[in-house]
Design a protein around this motif. Structure first.
Motif, PDB file in Angstrom:
ATOM      1  N   ASN A  47     -10.082  60.624 -59.256  1.00 46.48           N
ATOM      2  CA  ASN A  47      -8.823  61.343 -59.137  1.00 46.48           C
ATOM      3  C   ASN A  47      -8.165  61.065 -57.775  1.00 46.48           C
ATOM      4  OD1 ASN A  47      -6.758  63.100 -59.560  1.00 46.48           O
ATOM      5  ND2 ASN A  47      -7.990  64.980 -59.481  1.00 46.48           N
ATOM      6  N   LEU A  51      -4.744  59.007 -56.855  1.00 44.82           N
ATOM      7  CA  LEU A  51      -3.678  59.694 -56.127  1.00 44.82           C
ATOM      8  C   LEU A  51      -3.225  58.864 -54.925  1.00 44.82           C
ATOM      9  CD1 LEU A  51      -2.100  62.394 -56.002  1.00 44.82           C
ATOM     10  CD2 LEU A  51      -3.869  63.249 -54.476  1.00 44.82           C
ATOM     11  N   PRO A  57      -1.784  62.381 -59.271  1.00 46.97           N
ATOM     12  CA  PRO A  57      -3.183  62.586 -59.660  1.00 46.97           C
ATOM     13  C   PRO A  57      -3.395  62.250 -61.141  1.00 46.97           C
ATOM     14  CG  PRO A  57      -2.061  64.695 -59.523  1.00 46.97           C
ATOM     15  CD  PRO A  57      -1.068  63.663 -59.078  1.00 46.97           C
ATOM     16  N   LEU A  58      -4.668  62.103 -61.513  1.00 48.11           N
ATOM     17  CA  LEU A  58      -4.992  61.809 -62.915  1.00 48.11           C
ATOM     18  C   LEU A  58      -5.108  63.103 -63.709  1.00 48.11           C
ATOM     19  CD1 LEU A  58      -7.727  59.078 -62.475  1.00 48.11           C
ATOM     20  CD2 LEU A  58      -5.551  58.764 -63.640  1.00 48.11           C
ATOM     21  N   SER A  60      -6.848  65.496 -66.529  1.00 51.78           N
ATOM     22  CA  SER A  60      -8.290  65.673 -66.721  1.00 51.78           C
ATOM     23  C   SER A  60      -8.817  64.855 -67.902  1.00 51.78           C
ATOM     24  CB  SER A  60      -8.636  67.148 -66.892  1.00 51.78           C
ATOM     25  OG  SER A  60      -8.110  67.614 -68.108  1.00 51.78           O
ATOM     26  N   ILE A  63      -9.351  61.316 -66.777  1.00 52.35           N
ATOM     27  CA  ILE A  63     -10.576  61.227 -65.974  1.00 52.35           C
ATOM     28  C   ILE A  63     -11.796  61.148 -66.884  1.00 52.35           C
ATOM     29  CG2 ILE A  63     -12.060  62.446 -64.332  1.00 52.35           C
ATOM     30  CD1 ILE A  63      -9.623  63.499 -62.984  1.00 52.35           C
TER      31      ILE A  63
HETATM   32  C1  LIG Z   1      -6.840  65.776 -59.393  1.00 51.01           C
HETATM   33  O1  LIG Z   1      -6.342  65.938 -58.091  1.00 51.01           O
HETATM   34  C2  LIG Z   1      -5.251  66.838 -58.021  1.00 51.01           C
HETATM   35  C3  LIG Z   1      -4.681  66.778 -56.606  1.00 51.01           C
HETATM   36  O2  LIG Z   1      -5.695  66.914 -55.638  1.00 51.01           O
HETATM   37  C4  LIG Z   1      -5.706  68.235 -58.418  1.00 51.01           C
HETATM   38  O3  LIG Z   1      -4.619  69.140 -58.371  1.00 51.01           O
HETATM   39  C5  LIG Z   1      -6.245  68.179 -59.841  1.00 51.01           C
HETATM   40  O4  LIG Z   1      -6.778  69.432 -60.203  1.00 51.01           O
HETATM   41  C6  LIG Z   1      -7.327  67.110 -59.949  1.00 51.01           C
HETATM   42  N1  LIG Z   1      -7.701  66.969 -61.336  1.00 51.01           N
HETATM   43  C7  LIG Z   1      -8.937  67.183 -61.778  1.00 51.01           C
HETATM   44  C8  LIG Z   1      -9.141  67.067 -63.238  1.00 51.01           C
HETATM   45  O5  LIG Z   1      -9.863  67.433 -61.048  1.00 51.01           O
END
Ligand SMILES: *[C@@H]1O[C@H](CO)[C@@H](O)[C@H](O)[C@H]1NC(C)=O
Length: 459
Positions: A47, A51, A57-58, A60, A63
């Motif tokens: 992620n 970013l 960001p990706l 979920s 991911i």
């Molecule tokens: C990915 O990173 C973003 C920004 O830091 C965050 O808001 C988001 O929750 C993250 N996504 C996951 C699935 O962890």
């Protein structure tokens, strides 16, 4: 105890087993196990990397998809490894292939070890692929190397050590993956690269031990090296009987070269052997494994048959327990016990025997190709079960074990009706037995008659 004593007498054989195992099937277990602990850290890394690269960001589910690519790169690599293992074992020899196989792990360790520094999760995927290749090669060549190096009486027990090393790898991978060791947020690149340690141990240890005597004599035609390898492996026991048996096998395959998998499928003399390993290695990939010395006492058939029948039984009890889970308070304990019993039935019987079988039912010229077929099936099924299981659970709920139950029952029936016992027999005796089976059906028909068949009708 007699067997254990005999095994202990040949120190070199034990050390050979350890040297082959540490960089071989140990790695298979270890690498399956170490990927679990850092799951969430690596997902966060993906992620974050994304970013930084793109500014967004990706999601979920993306991911999760990337993660499932990363996980399935391992069995795909394994499949590739299983396919290259055949030619490697023939051209380079068993020992040299195992040694060279460490190159894959070293590449993998470099890729995963530097992935965070390079800000690239693709390197982790690639590293898992190479790790899988290493496991694919060693899962095929190590049992072949060890079963060919062991005396006939110990063949089963020695080949079973491959399964023990897998179990050891699984456990040790869990331990190293503890938060207190290498499982912390910051240390995951080191955890993934830690598989280089067993590779280095094998690279320093294995060169000291002899190549498979059978390979030296039958594939290379090098009788002197064969005798010296045999002397190292057996200590000062009498070698003449064993050497005679090997010379007979050499004479039997004289003038042939090592076969490829396609030739195995075409050869009517190998039909039942092939059928047996295809059925058994497909049935194999249902759960974890363990090992036992029982194999050389009990014979192969009872272990396979009993193992699969018990597994079918436990699967039925398990399904009943699962469906009653909410009504009866002690049912969850019963389901748990069923899972253990299922794995145990598998470990004592089928897990070990299936690894030895290709060595026993194929001759020297067909063996590498046979392992290629088995190995490909094994990895393909691992991939298949891994991918399909979540969907099976979703659609069949309590009855998710039904497909496995069907597999267990069919396999038990196959073993019961078709598989001859191979325990304690020489490779030539086993091949004679299969020859009778392969040509039995045709004596009354107008089909192809093998030269052996014609000879035996003339006698
Ligand atoms: C990915 O990173 C973003 C920004 O830091 C965050 O808001 C988001 O929750 C993250 N996504 C996951 C699935 O962890």
């Amino acid at each position: 105890m007699n067997k254990l004593q005999r095994l202990l007498q040949s120190k070199i054989l034990i050390l050979t087993i350890c040297a082959a195992g540490i960089g071989g099937t140990f790695q298979y277990g270890y690498n399956i196990s170490i990927i679990n602990a850092p799951t969430s850290y690596i997902q966060t890394f993906m992620n974050k990397t994304w970013l930084e690269r793109t500014g967004v960001p990706l999601e979920s589910n993306v991911i999760l998809l990337l993660w499932s690519f990363t996980v399935s790169a391992y069995p795909l690599g394994g499949l590739t490894g299983a396919v290259v293992a055949g030619p490697m074992a023939i051209v380079l020899g068993r020992k040299m292939s195992l040694l060279l196989n460490n190159v894959f792990v070293i590449i993998a360790a470099i890729l995963s070890g530097f992935s965070r520094m390079a800000k690239s999760f693709e390197m982790i995927m690639l590293s898992r692929f190479f790790t899988g290749m290493n496991a694919g090669v060693s899962m095929n060549i190590q049992p072949m190397y060890l079963a060919e190096s062991a005396p006939k009486k110990l063949r089963g027990a020695v080949a079973l050590t491959s399964a023990s090393f897998t179990a050891l790898g699984l456990v040790l991978g869990q331990v190293v993956g503890l938060r207190e060791l290498l499982g912390g947020e910051e240390s995951w690149p080191f955890l993934l690269a830690s598989n280089v340690v067993p590779a280095l141990i094998q690279l320093t240890a294995l060169p000291w031990f002899p190549e498979s005597p059978r390979y030296l004599l039958i594939d290379r035609g090098d009788k002197e090296s064969c005798i010296s390898a045999l002397q190292k492996l057996r200590g000062n026991s009498d070698l003449s009987a064993e050497l005679e048996e090997m010379l007979a096998e050499q004479a039997a395959v004289k003038g042939q070269r090592a076969k490829n998998p396609w030739e195995l499928f075409q050869n009517p003399a190998l039909r039942w052997q092939l059928m047996s390993i295809v059925v058994l290695s497909s049935a194999m990939q249902l759960c974890g494994n363990d090992s036992n010395m029982i194999i050389d006492y009990a014979g192969r058939r009872p272990l396979l048959l009993g193992g699969y029948i018990f597994m079918a039984g436990w699967a039925i009890v398990f399904m009943v327990a699962l469906s009653q889970q909410t009504q009866i308070s002690w049912m969850p304990y019963l389901s748990m016990a069923c899972i253990f019993a299922y794995i145990l039935s598998f470990g004592i019987g089928p897990a070990g025997v299936t690894g030895v079988l290709p060595t026993e039912v194929f001759d020297q010229m067909s063996r590498p190709a046979a392992y290629m077929i088995c190995g490909s099936l094994l990895w393909f099924n691992l991939f298949l079960v891994g991918t399909a299981f979540p969907f099976i659970v979703k659609s069949l709920a309590h009855f998710c074990y039904v497909p496995f139950l069907v597999v267990c029952i069919c396999t038990a029936l196959y073993v019961g009706f078709f598989l001859p016992e191979t325990k304690g027999k020489s490779f030539l005796e086993i091949s004679e037995e299969f020859k009778r089976r392969n040509f039995k059906a045709q004596t009354h028909g107008v089909f192809y008659k093998g030269p052996e068949e014609i000879k035996s009708t003339m006698l």
